[in-house]
Design an enzyme around this catalytic site. Structure first.
Site, PDB file in Angstrom:
ATOM      1  N   CYS A  73       0.835  -1.201   0.000  1.00 44.41           N
ATOM      2  CA  CYS A  73       0.000   0.000   0.000  1.00 44.41           C
ATOM      3  C   CYS A  73       0.873   1.256   0.000  1.00 44.41           C
ATOM      4  O   CYS A  73       1.591   1.508   0.964  1.00 44.41           O
ATOM      5  CB  CYS A  73      -0.903  -0.031   1.230  1.00 44.41           C
ATOM      6  SG  CYS A  73      -1.641   1.538   1.678  1.00 44.41           S
ATOM      7  N   CYS A  76       0.164   3.590   2.935  1.00 45.34           N
ATOM      8  CA  CYS A  76       0.671   3.044   4.197  1.00 45.34           C
ATOM      9  C   CYS A  76       2.154   3.357   4.347  1.00 45.34           C
ATOM     10  O   CYS A  76       2.625   3.702   5.435  1.00 45.34           O
ATOM     11  CB  CYS A  76       0.433   1.541   4.261  1.00 45.34           C
ATOM     12  SG  CYS A  76      -1.298   1.074   4.077  1.00 45.34           S
TER      13      CYS A  76
END
Length: 161
Positions: A73, A76
């Site tokens: 991600c 993230c």
């Protein structure tokens, strides 16, 4: 022959210990190869899953910020230094945990997490608030403050102004 085996095992053990030691902080590199400062506070963030969630999050006396994430991600990865800074500056005020969505799908389902990053604040074992999407440090601090969690900001290091 016995002495050779003992010497080999001893050398192997000492070599392993010396190879495992890291005396210098190596700068991290971003995707373009540019150096970034080391991620401060990452060692203060707890990796949590179904077996440890109760202890780290629900049984905590401190407020707990939980990030649901995946390894691939981009958002993230973008928020990792923010969480590290908050973990470092918020010691004694907040606990920060991370839950890998792919490794803990039951937790994700229990808390209706469908996208990453998703952040949740738990107080005294109860879910207090949820926020989806990557946030910069000011946005994260503002969200925490709206939930009565105030993390003092340390002064910038010399030479970083």
């Amino acid at each position: 022959m016995k002495e050779v085996v003992i010497a080999f095992l001893l050398a192997l053990a000492v070599g392993s210990i010396l190879n495992g030691m890291n005396f210098k902080v190596q700068p991290l590199q971003d995707d373009q190869g540019a150096n970034q400062p080391a991620l401060r506070g990452q060692e203060l963030i707890f990796e949590t899953d179904e077996s440890t969630f109760q202890g780290y999050v629900l049984d905590s006396r401190d407020p707990v910020l939980v990030e649901f994430y995946t390894d691939n991600c981009p958002g993230c990865k973008q928020v990792a230094p923010v969480l590290g800074t908050l973990a470092y500056e918020g010691q004694g005020k907040i606990t920060i945990c991370k839950v890998n969505l792919e490794k803990s799908p039951r937790l994700a389902g229990k808390y209706n997490v469908y996208g990453v990053p998703t952040f949740m604040i738990f107080q005294e074992g109860h879910l207090q608030d949820t926020n989806e999407g990557a946030m910069d440090e000011n946005s994260m601090r503002g969200w925490l403050a709206r939930n009565q969690i105030h993390i003092p900001q340390s002064a910038p290091a010399l030479g970083t102004l």
